[in-house]
Design an enzyme around this catalytic site. Structure first.
Site: not given
Ligand code: BGC
Length: 811
Positions: A483
């Site tokens: 993200d």
């Molecule tokens: C989110 C995931 C994401 C991960 C890496 C997590 O906090 O819930 O959806 O893939 O972070 O960014």
């Protein structure tokens, strides 16, 4: 250093000091009523949605930590203490907290009195039950004043913590005998209230916080407890609480038990009132009657145990390795169930107000719990799919209470669609229930747009297929799995969203990671199509997948590892030419799991690069070298100081991708070495460094660039739970459900001599014995089913109800 120990026979973690580095919590409830409970009886309850139906108040990020909860004060002469030490923090003579599956028991002793608090959320009901047992172990008679205390939340946790000009005037309660009813906003649009009760008529009560604590008092020194007792206050506005006073006399050796409860009740609109201004208590009274006896409490505890016995019996290993067995058989599966229930909404790090259910998160969580509760996985898949848009893209998040997509975040996370194929494929392999593909499911939560689930999967595949960039790799959109890799958003103002500010989507920035996903889950899509006899479409999909594989192996290959992406200007992200962020873990894991470069050698080379560049003693970091300054063109990832979170932290979620990838190549020793490095039971003895609960995974462990290398954060709600379970149960121990059978294909350390597994699958029970006297890492030489040899390593499904004996000899 440890702060407790595992008790495998009772399936508990036993905490022996209240001074754990952080509150170590448990989750009670698995349906609608939930309680988060710490080892000092801190925590809070909510009904279904931690934001919209918060029952008790909790202040995050407070000092001292963990201020609110389900506390009991015991006043014994001049001494006031709590069985869980907090909040008064009187030194205890003895303390122990047992966190079990869906229940917790906290026991403290002081000056010859032992107090035991047992907590559970009754399975199938909407209440927290709390039993307090007091025993006088001294030689003198004890006269004790006992004060249970909780603080209500005014339902909407966000409003409750911000809109004081209104909500300081709305609080209302009713007191009726031993029950305190919290009915704020019930007079208008709410049809629900909460009730706190005791099975004994109290000698006093308070429902106004100011009266119980004192205006400048605190939970550590309530005025009523340290002063003249409860005042009988009735909250009007301000802060409604439930506090009682029970005055008890205990002869030497005597004990007494009190039953407390906290329930949530909904009434039909027409039946809200008993008479004007007085709530209809029929359902609450029925609830109290259900748990009026100790036998009822014990029965609720028994029912809970039976529930967990049944869930966990779907996969049990006997390996002779104690730590492995406890992770696989108990804690990893338990955490998978908790992530199923909570997604990323409510933990001690997720406030329950921030995000709802994540589309990709929930699809991945499915991979870890589908074997335990396939029917709820089915429902979850259909809920998630309904938040997909007609073009195949998807709302990134949705609210559990309404099941509607969140407009604020919207769509554009271009990995999301493919995770729907991943989750549905796992469901089909587990259950063989092909009827799910015929279920009509809304697009964009609009019933007029409903189409069969199969069509949703098709559009998931097509979305990626039709959103390719200049190198033939998938466009990344706002972000992919990571993200924080925001290649289309150029945020320069504090407070802006890294994902949604500005254009956020563009025609150039591409993700090698989604390319790997497209190959892996595209193949799953092809298998589904072939199973349905749709060979034409399957063939066309294979052509697209082959093209993607080629793109990944050319534009996505850096020479010694897979690149991460191309940014909005077409520059490489995650390549040797970059000054920082040269290599990332995600594409190495995903592309190798997809089988890309397995035959031509790139896969093995990529994993060697991971070992050489990303390995640390606490796990594999996400990237190297860490970004040392903020980079507009990369976004949030570079906003974190080096070593934290996505900027070179040990992001536990993608360590198991490397486990699976290593197993894919037959590297059993290495796969297990990576597995155990982050597995909680294996790192229990560094709890002082790790700091979060030693029985569950955390999202992140600080990487080697961080001053606090090895310190974990964000425990409990992480895709790590599902992926580590997949990596150990399928990739390493090698019991893999496929569309047409159960494959037995372990990939284990050469010195592992064998193990046994009991696996429930499609209604039959498989008792599998793996013999590795040959000392190999991978390879099955012979399999028998009920004594008869079978060719290959795929066991066809047995009739439901059957018990099947399987032996697999490796070699
Ligand atoms: C989110 C995931 C994401 C991960 C890496 C997590 O906090 O819930 O959806 O893939 O972070 O960014």
């Amino acid at each position: 250093m440890q702060y407790g120990h595992f008790d495998d026979a009772r399936r508990e973690y036993v905490i022996t000091t209240p001074r754990t580095p952080l509150p170590w919590i448990n989750y009670l409830g698995s349906e609608a009523f939930f309680t988060l409970l710490s080892n000092t009886a801190g925590g809070y309850s909510f009904y279904k949605d931690a934001r919209l139906r918060r029952i008790t108040r909790y202040r995050y990020n407070a000092s001292p930590l963990d201020g609110e909860g389900f506390r009991v004060y015991i006043r014994d002469g001049e001494t006031v203490w709590n069985p869980g030490w907090q909040p008064v923090q009187t030194e205890l003579d003895r303390y122990v907290c047992r966190h079990g599956l869906g229940y917790s028991v906290i026991e403290g002793a002081k000056n010859g009195v032992t107090a035991t608090q047992e907590f559970l959320v009754s399975h199938g009901d909407d209440c927290l039950l709390m039993r307090l047992t007091l025993r006088n172990d001294s030689a003198e008679e004890k006269r004790l004043d006992v004060f249970p205390y909780i603080e209500f939340c005014l339902w909407d946790a966000m409003d409750d913590s911000s809109n004081f000009q209104r909500n300081f005037s709305t609080g209302e309660v009713e007191v009726c005998g031993a029950a305190i009813y919290h009915k704020t906003e019930y007079r208008e649009r709410r049809d629900h209230y909460a009730v706190f009760w005791c099975d004994r008529a109290p000698d006093g009560f308070d429902t106004a916080r100011e009266a119980f604590l004192g205006a400048y008092g605190s939970p550590a020194r309530p005025a009523a407890v340290f002063g003249d007792g409860c005042t009988g206050s009735l909250a009007h506005g301000w802060q409604p609480v439930a506090a009682q006073q029970h005055t008890l006399t205990l002869a030497p050796g005597a004990s007494v038990r009190l039953l407390f409860g906290l329930g949530y009740i909904e009434n039909p609109r027409a039946e809200k009132w008993e008479r004007p201004g007085v709530v209809n208590k029929t359902k609450a009274e029925a609830m109290m009657a259900r748990y009026a006896t100790h036998a009822a409490f014990d029965a609720a505890m028994e029912a809970l145990r039976a529930h967990w016995d049944s869930l966990l019996s779907a996969y049990q290993v006997r390996s002779g390795a104690e730590k492995l067995d406890r992770m696989v058989n108990i804690w990893n599966q338990y955490q998978c169930m908790v992530t199923f229930n909570m997604s990323r909404s409510a933990s001690y790090f997720e406030s329950g107000m921030g995000r709802g259910m994540g589309f990709r998160d929930s699809c991945q969580d499915l991979l870890g719990f589908v074997h335990m509760i396939p029917e709820r996985a089915r429902e979850r898949i259909l809920d998630i799919a309904a938040t997909q848009f007609p073009d195949g893209s998807a709302y990134h998040q949705y609210q559990p209470l309404t099941k509607k997509g969140n407009l604020a975040v919207g769509s554009g996370f271009n990995d999301d669609p493919l995770w729907l194929i991943a989750g549905t494929d796992a469901y089909l392999r587990e259950t063989g229930d092909w009827s799910i593909l015929d279920e009509r499911v809304d697009f964009d939560n609009d019933p007029s747009l409903a189409r069969p689930l199969l069509e949703h999967l098709r559009r998931s595949f097509d979305y990626t297929r039709t959103h390719l960039g200049p190198h033939g790799l998938p466009l990344i959109g706002r972000a992919d799995w990571n993200d924080c890799l925001n290649l289309n958003c150029f945020s320069s103002e504090p407070g802006e969203s890294f994902q949604t500010t500005g254009p956020s989507e563009g025609p150039v920035a591409e993700s090698v990671f989604i390319g790997g996903m497209f190959v892996k889950y595209g193949r799953a899509w092809v298998d589904i199509l072939r199973h349905l006899g749709q060979t034409g479409e399957a063939g066309a999909a294979e052509t697209d997948i082959a093209a993607m594989e080629k793109a990944v192996l050319t534009a996505g290959w850096d020479g010694a590892w897979f690149r991460r992406a191309y940014d909005a200007e077409g520059r490489v992200v995650g390549g040797a030419e970059c000054d920082e962020g040269q290599i990332f873990i995600e594409p190495q894991g995903m592309c190798v799991m997809a089988g890309i470069g397995a035959e031509t050698g790139e896969a093995a080379t990529a994993l060697q690069s991971v070992e050489a560049r990303l390995d640390t003693r606490y796990g594999i970091v996400l990237l190297q070298p860490a970004y040392t300054r903020y980079r507009l063109e990369l976004g949030e990832i570079s906003s974190y100081p080096p070593g934290y979170k996505e900027n070179a932290g040990i992001f536990c979620h993608n360590n198991p991708w490397i486990v699976c990838a290593e197993a894919e190549l037959g590297h059993g020793d290495r796969a297990f070495a990576v597995y155990r490095r982050t597995a909680p039971a294996y790192i229990e003895d560094i709890s002082d460094v790790h700091r979060t609960e030693p029985y569950v995974y955390s999202q992140m462990i600080a990487g080697r660039d961080a001053p606090s290398f090895g310190e974990a954060k964000n425990s409990w709600l992480t895709g790590t739970a599902a992926w580590t379970f997949l990596s150990i149960s399928q990739a390493i121990l090698g019991v893999k459900p496929e569309l047409d059978g159960l494959r037995i294909d372990p990939c284990i350390p050469a010195d592992c001599k064998g193990f046994e597994i009991t696996r429930r699958w499609r209604g039959a029970t498989y008792h599998i014995t793996v013999d590795n006297a040959a000392g190999v890492e991978r390879g099955v030489a012979a399999i028998t089913v009920d004594g008869a040899p079978v060719p290959g390593s795929l066991i066809p499904p047995a009739a439901p109800g059957k018990c099947v004996e399987v032996t697999a000899v490796m070699g």
